[in-house]
Design a protein around this motif. Sequence first.
Motif, PDB file in Angstrom:
ATOM      1  N   GLU A 109     -14.365  -3.500 -25.436  1.00 53.50           N
ATOM      2  CA  GLU A 109     -14.171  -2.803 -26.707  1.00 53.50           C
ATOM      3  C   GLU A 109     -15.360  -1.908 -27.004  1.00 53.50           C
ATOM      4  O   GLU A 109     -16.510  -2.350 -26.959  1.00 53.50           O
ATOM      5  CB  GLU A 109     -13.976  -3.820 -27.829  1.00 53.50           C
ATOM      6  CG  GLU A 109     -13.715  -3.188 -29.184  1.00 53.50           C
ATOM      7  CD  GLU A 109     -13.539  -4.239 -30.263  1.00 53.50           C
ATOM      8  OE1 GLU A 109     -14.378  -4.264 -31.195  1.00 53.50           O
ATOM      9  OE2 GLU A 109     -12.586  -5.033 -30.164  1.00 53.50           O
ATOM     10  N   GLY A 110     -15.083  -0.631 -27.282  1.00 56.11           N
ATOM     11  CA  GLY A 110     -16.139   0.320 -27.569  1.00 56.11           C
ATOM     12  C   GLY A 110     -16.496   0.367 -29.038  1.00 56.11           C
ATOM     13  O   GLY A 110     -16.005  -0.418 -29.858  1.00 56.11           O
ATOM     14  N   GLN A 111     -17.368   1.307 -29.380  1.00 60.47           N
ATOM     15  CA  GLN A 111     -17.799   1.442 -30.773  1.00 60.47           C
ATOM     16  C   GLN A 111     -16.666   1.877 -31.691  1.00 60.47           C
ATOM     17  O   GLN A 111     -16.671   1.565 -32.874  1.00 60.47           O
ATOM     18  CB  GLN A 111     -18.950   2.445 -30.857  1.00 60.47           C
ATOM     19  CG  GLN A 111     -20.200   1.989 -30.117  1.00 60.47           C
ATOM     20  CD  GLN A 111     -21.315   3.000 -30.227  1.00 60.47           C
ATOM     21  OE1 GLN A 111     -21.120   4.114 -30.738  1.00 60.47           O
ATOM     22  NE2 GLN A 111     -22.494   2.640 -29.746  1.00 60.47           N
ATOM     23  N   ASN A 112     -15.701   2.583 -31.129  1.00 59.76           N
ATOM     24  CA  ASN A 112     -14.575   3.036 -31.949  1.00 59.76           C
ATOM     25  C   ASN A 112     -13.424   2.031 -31.953  1.00 59.76           C
ATOM     26  O   ASN A 112     -12.287   2.364 -32.300  1.00 59.76           O
ATOM     27  CB  ASN A 112     -14.060   4.383 -31.442  1.00 59.76           C
ATOM     28  CG  ASN A 112     -13.711   4.341 -29.953  1.00 59.76           C
ATOM     29  OD1 ASN A 112     -13.862   3.304 -29.306  1.00 59.76           O
ATOM     30  ND2 ASN A 112     -13.248   5.457 -29.439  1.00 59.76           N
ATOM     31  N   LYS A 113     -13.727   0.780 -31.534  1.00 57.03           N
ATOM     32  CA  LYS A 113     -12.760  -0.315 -31.508  1.00 57.03           C
ATOM     33  C   LYS A 113     -11.672  -0.116 -30.467  1.00 57.03           C
ATOM     34  O   LYS A 113     -10.694  -0.875 -30.434  1.00 57.03           O
ATOM     35  CB  LYS A 113     -12.111  -0.502 -32.892  1.00 57.03           C
ATOM     36  CG  LYS A 113     -13.105  -0.757 -34.021  1.00 57.03           C
ATOM     37  CD  LYS A 113     -13.896  -2.030 -33.796  1.00 57.03           C
ATOM     38  CE  LYS A 113     -14.858  -2.286 -34.947  1.00 57.03           C
ATOM     39  NZ  LYS A 113     -15.648  -3.541 -34.762  1.00 57.03           N
ATOM     40  N   GLU A 114     -11.818   0.883 -29.629  1.00 59.75           N
ATOM     41  CA  GLU A 114     -10.860   1.106 -28.559  1.00 59.75           C
ATOM     42  C   GLU A 114     -11.413   0.569 -27.250  1.00 59.75           C
ATOM     43  O   GLU A 114     -12.614   0.613 -26.999  1.00 59.75           O
ATOM     44  CB  GLU A 114     -10.540   2.600 -28.420  1.00 59.75           C
ATOM     45  CG  GLU A 114      -9.820   3.187 -29.634  1.00 59.75           C
ATOM     46  CD  GLU A 114      -9.481   4.653 -29.426  1.00 59.75           C
ATOM     47  OE1 GLU A 114      -9.814   5.172 -28.330  1.00 59.75           O
ATOM     48  OE2 GLU A 114      -8.897   5.262 -30.327  1.00 59.75           O
ATOM     49  N   GLU A 115     -10.511   0.080 -26.416  1.00 61.77           N
ATOM     50  CA  GLU A 115     -10.933  -0.506 -25.143  1.00 61.77           C
ATOM     51  C   GLU A 115     -11.269   0.587 -24.144  1.00 61.77           C
ATOM     52  O   GLU A 115     -10.479   1.507 -23.908  1.00 61.77           O
ATOM     53  CB  GLU A 115      -9.818  -1.402 -24.599  1.00 61.77           C
ATOM     54  CG  GLU A 115     -10.237  -2.264 -23.434  1.00 61.77           C
ATOM     55  CD  GLU A 115      -9.166  -3.248 -23.028  1.00 61.77           C
ATOM     56  OE1 GLU A 115      -9.229  -4.410 -23.470  1.00 61.77           O
ATOM     57  OE2 GLU A 115      -8.250  -2.843 -22.281  1.00 61.77           O
ATOM     58  N   GLN A 116     -12.440   0.478 -23.551  1.00 58.44           N
ATOM     59  CA  GLN A 116     -12.902   1.453 -22.573  1.00 58.44           C
ATOM     60  C   GLN A 116     -13.377   0.717 -21.319  1.00 58.44           C
ATOM     61  O   GLN A 116     -14.040  -0.316 -21.410  1.00 58.44           O
ATOM     62  CB  GLN A 116     -14.038   2.309 -23.136  1.00 58.44           C
ATOM     63  CG  GLN A 116     -13.657   3.112 -24.371  1.00 58.44           C
ATOM     64  CD  GLN A 116     -14.846   3.858 -24.950  1.00 58.44           C
ATOM     65  OE1 GLN A 116     -15.990   3.635 -24.553  1.00 58.44           O
ATOM     66  NE2 GLN A 116     -14.580   4.736 -25.902  1.00 58.44           N
ATOM     67  N   THR A 117     -13.041   1.261 -20.171  1.00 59.31           N
ATOM     68  CA  THR A 117     -13.456   0.666 -18.898  1.00 59.31           C
ATOM     69  C   THR A 117     -14.828   1.208 -18.512  1.00 59.31           C
ATOM     70  O   THR A 117     -15.028   2.418 -18.437  1.00 59.31           O
ATOM     71  CB  THR A 117     -12.433   0.963 -17.796  1.00 59.31           C
ATOM     72  OG1 THR A 117     -11.159   0.444 -18.169  1.00 59.31           O
ATOM     73  CG2 THR A 117     -12.868   0.350 -16.485  1.00 59.31           C
TER      74      THR A 117
END
Length: 276
Positions: A109-117
């Motif tokens: 989970e990234g800073q924008n609450k979206e999952e990032q690989t």
Amino acid sequence: WLSAVNFKSISSPAATCKGQAFRVSCALHSSTAASSSAAPTSSNDDDKSNETEESTTMKEFDGDSAKTSQFKDPSKQKVVDRLAMPWSVQQDWALRDNLPKFTVMIPLEGQNKEEQTSVFALWRTMLNEVPELAGYPIDFLQEMHALQVDTNETKMQVTPRLLPYLEDYSFTSAGGVSGKVYGVPGLADGTRIETSAVTNIEVTLPQGFLRTSDGKAAYELGRPQREDFTENAASDLAKNSMATAQSGSYALLNSINGAAQNAASSGTMEDADGML
């Protein structure tokens, strides 16, 4: 006899000298001119030789001193000198060839609450398994790999990030992992923590890392906790052995007792001495 000499003829070193007295002078003058004209040729040859030697050896100049660099990219030698770390082409090759084997892709989970690989590497595991890299600080290895990326010496396009490290870990009843953590900002190395529930362990555990179900954290795994397991296993083994030995003794005694009782009741017990 001086009137017979043509002074204009001796104004040039190559002119023919007339008169007995000037023949020696002209010979000396001609030999001096010849030697002086040949000297630059020898100097030019030395310069070319020096240029050839310098072109075959890569030099890095730091102030007034010159240091021989074994790398094609002088910036590597600068990093090695700045950090005062021993580093050779063997370590350079070991890092380039082995790092891809310990690289993993983990969705978090990234800073924008979206999952990032993101790209991570099991740096500590690599240090334990690759002898050429043992003992080197991880930040130094990351800097050396970044230079390999910049100079296109590796197929990797980025330098992998570092995961927190869990040592002496065990799984908890809540589905998480308890262990000593290293590399977490704000926590002293060796602090024991318990993570939230982990997921997909059948895939991640063989690769050497764990990821929490909420996707907020991932951990590189060290050695699992073995003390409790070993003590419990030894205790259980001892108890089972004692129980087996006791049951076997009881069975043997019961068998002997039963045989004696049967013989006594049937009256077939023989007296070897004839006393009974």
